[in-house]
Design a protein around this motif. Sequence first.
Motif, mmCIF file in Angstrom:
data_model
loop_
_atom_site.group_PDB
_atom_site.id
_atom_site.type_symbol
_atom_site.label_atom_id
_atom_site.label_comp_id
_atom_site.label_asym_id
_atom_site.label_seq_id
_atom_site.Cartn_x
_atom_site.Cartn_y
_atom_site.Cartn_z
ATOM 1 N N TYR A 1 0.836 -1.207 0.000
ATOM 2 C CA TYR A 1 0.000 0.000 0.000
ATOM 3 C C TYR A 1 0.869 1.254 0.000
ATOM 4 C CZ TYR A 1 -3.525 3.397 1.403
ATOM 5 O OH TYR A 1 -4.349 4.492 1.454
ATOM 6 N N ALA A 2 1.987 1.214 0.746
ATOM 7 C CA ALA A 2 2.888 2.363 0.782
ATOM 8 C C ALA A 2 3.481 2.633 -0.597
ATOM 9 C CB ALA A 2 3.998 2.130 1.806
ATOM 10 N N PHE A 3 3.885 1.572 -1.287
ATOM 11 C CA PHE A 3 4.434 1.748 -2.636
ATOM 12 C C PHE A 3 3.343 2.185 -3.612
ATOM 13 C CE2 PHE A 3 8.094 -0.238 -0.917
ATOM 14 C CZ PHE A 3 9.144 0.036 -1.779
ATOM 15 N N ARG A 4 2.127 1.775 -3.349
ATOM 16 C CA ARG A 4 1.012 2.203 -4.208
ATOM 17 C C ARG A 4 0.812 3.710 -4.123
ATOM 18 N NH1 ARG A 4 -2.084 3.946 -7.129
ATOM 19 N NH2 ARG A 4 -4.125 3.186 -7.826
ATOM 20 N N GLY A 5 1.098 4.295 -2.967
ATOM 21 C CA GLY A 5 0.906 5.729 -2.802
ATOM 22 C C GLY A 5 2.093 6.568 -3.226
ATOM 23 N N LEU A 6 3.288 5.955 -3.315
ATOM 24 C CA LEU A 6 4.491 6.713 -3.663
ATOM 25 C C LEU A 6 5.050 6.374 -5.037
ATOM 26 C CD1 LEU A 6 6.445 6.587 -0.268
ATOM 27 C CD2 LEU A 6 5.303 8.570 -1.263
ATOM 28 N N GLY A 18 9.153 5.281 -3.627
ATOM 29 C CA GLY A 18 8.959 4.302 -2.560
ATOM 30 C C GLY A 18 10.256 3.624 -2.162
ATOM 31 N N CYS A 19 11.028 3.177 -3.148
ATOM 32 C CA CYS A 19 12.326 2.542 -2.852
ATOM 33 C C CYS A 19 13.280 3.527 -2.195
ATOM 34 C CB CYS A 19 12.936 1.990 -4.135
ATOM 35 S SG CYS A 19 12.076 0.555 -4.816
ATOM 36 N N LEU A 20 13.267 4.782 -2.659
ATOM 37 C CA LEU A 20 14.143 5.796 -2.074
ATOM 38 C C LEU A 20 13.790 6.049 -0.610
ATOM 39 C CD1 LEU A 20 16.352 7.945 -2.398
ATOM 40 C CD2 LEU A 20 14.567 9.534 -3.169
ATOM 41 N N CYS A 21 12.500 6.218 -0.322
ATOM 42 C CA CYS A 21 12.071 6.470 1.057
ATOM 43 C C CYS A 21 12.360 5.271 1.954
ATOM 44 C CB CYS A 21 10.581 6.804 1.087
ATOM 45 S SG CYS A 21 10.149 8.401 0.384
ATOM 46 N N LEU A 22 12.136 4.069 1.440
ATOM 47 C CA LEU A 22 12.379 2.869 2.241
ATOM 48 C C LEU A 22 13.862 2.730 2.573
ATOM 49 C CD1 LEU A 22 10.993 0.344 3.437
ATOM 50 C CD2 LEU A 22 11.562 -0.848 1.316
ATOM 51 N N THR A 23 14.722 2.987 1.586
ATOM 52 C CA THR A 23 16.167 2.906 1.821
ATOM 53 C C THR A 23 16.628 3.976 2.804
ATOM 54 O OG1 THR A 23 16.491 2.049 -0.421
ATOM 55 C CG2 THR A 23 18.425 2.922 0.713
ATOM 56 N N ALA A 24 16.156 5.208 2.598
ATOM 57 C CA ALA A 24 16.553 6.304 3.484
ATOM 58 C C ALA A 24 16.098 6.043 4.917
ATOM 59 C CB ALA A 24 15.973 7.623 2.977
ATOM 60 N N MET A 25 14.878 5.557 5.081
ATOM 61 C CA MET A 25 14.377 5.291 6.429
ATOM 62 C C MET A 25 15.129 4.139 7.079
ATOM 63 S SD MET A 25 12.540 6.505 8.684
ATOM 64 C CE MET A 25 11.865 7.746 7.569
ATOM 65 N N GLY A 26 15.536 3.152 6.285
ATOM 66 C CA GLY A 26 16.341 2.070 6.832
ATOM 67 C C GLY A 26 17.677 2.573 7.349
ATOM 68 N N TYR A 82 0.644 0.697 -12.437
ATOM 69 C CA TYR A 82 1.489 1.319 -11.423
ATOM 70 C C TYR A 82 1.241 2.825 -11.316
ATOM 71 C CZ TYR A 82 4.040 -3.080 -11.858
ATOM 72 O OH TYR A 82 4.382 -4.413 -11.890
ATOM 73 N N SER A 83 0.153 3.285 -11.866
ATOM 74 C CA SER A 83 -0.141 4.716 -11.827
ATOM 75 C C SER A 83 -0.605 5.129 -10.437
ATOM 76 C CB SER A 83 -1.220 5.059 -12.856
ATOM 77 O OG SER A 83 -2.419 4.352 -12.573
ATOM 78 N N LEU A 84 -0.411 6.410 -10.125
ATOM 79 C CA LEU A 84 -0.835 6.951 -8.842
ATOM 80 C C LEU A 84 -2.302 7.371 -8.912
ATOM 81 C CD1 LEU A 84 2.314 9.116 -8.005
ATOM 82 C CD2 LEU A 84 1.812 6.766 -7.300
ATOM 83 N N GLU A 85 -2.787 7.920 -7.809
ATOM 84 C CA GLU A 85 -4.182 8.369 -7.764
ATOM 85 C C GLU A 85 -4.428 9.436 -8.830
ATOM 86 O OE1 GLU A 85 -6.416 7.078 -5.890
ATOM 87 O OE2 GLU A 85 -5.243 5.932 -4.444
ATOM 88 N N SER A 86 -5.660 9.519 -9.281
ATOM 89 C CA SER A 86 -5.979 10.448 -10.367
ATOM 90 C C SER A 86 -6.015 11.900 -9.903
ATOM 91 C CB SER A 86 -7.325 10.069 -10.996
ATOM 92 O OG SER A 86 -8.346 10.044 -9.997
#
Length: 249
Positions: free
Chosen positions: A48-53, A58-66, A207-211
């Motif tokens: 769901y997190a990757f669906r929103g980013l 999403g990968c960038l935020c996940l890596t940075a937060m790790g 893989y599109s984001l919200e409209s």
Amino acid sequence: MASPPAPRRDADADAGAAFVLESKGEWWHAGFHLTTAIVGPTILTLPYAFRGLGWGLGCLCLTAMGVVTFYSYSLMSQVLEQCEKEGRRHIRFRELAADVLGSGWMFYFVIFIQTAINTGIGIGAILLAGECLQIVYSNLSPNGSLKLYHFIAMVTVVMIVLSQLPTFHSLRHINLGSLFLSLGYTFLVVGACVNAGLSKNAPPRDYSLESSESARIFSAFTSISIIAAIFGNGILPEIQVNLNFCFIF
């Protein structure tokens, strides 16, 4: 490495704390304690997190937060070791906070925050485990008489029994089993996703984001809040205090 100082044995010492402070764990115990503490229900919300980013952000935020989270763990581990060298070995966050930030209102503030978080996590984990057991039971016995509240009661009893174990070291075999189950689940999900993606009957990929812009903003902040807590756990002092050597991440 030098062994940590032995806990106090005077008459005024807390007998429970003295028992917990008897370090018996090894580094591999810390490994699967930490892994099973991080791999929890929150991991299931990553899609769901990757669906929103999106994939890239999403990968960038996940890596940075790790990186940020494990650097914070390293700092906390060093603080715990420094306090230990000065004769103050802590087994709980609230004791560490009182030592570092003062023993006044901060001690009770940390207790309040921890109680609120642990209450929410405990209730959520029990409900989720009960629902999972009900799903398994429904597949094995579609006409069975057991209801959701039966499974919630079963999980609650198990949690009460586990809570009576005196130290984290007592949970090492259970956490090792949890680690293998988590790895097995991960491999199964990855394999199922790859198989579904390569299948001729695979659903169309989107893989599109919200409209709308407002929906994208809300989804992005929700996703960031999920990722921000994905690597967190509240038991680092308990893990480190059970090691029989000084441990730095």
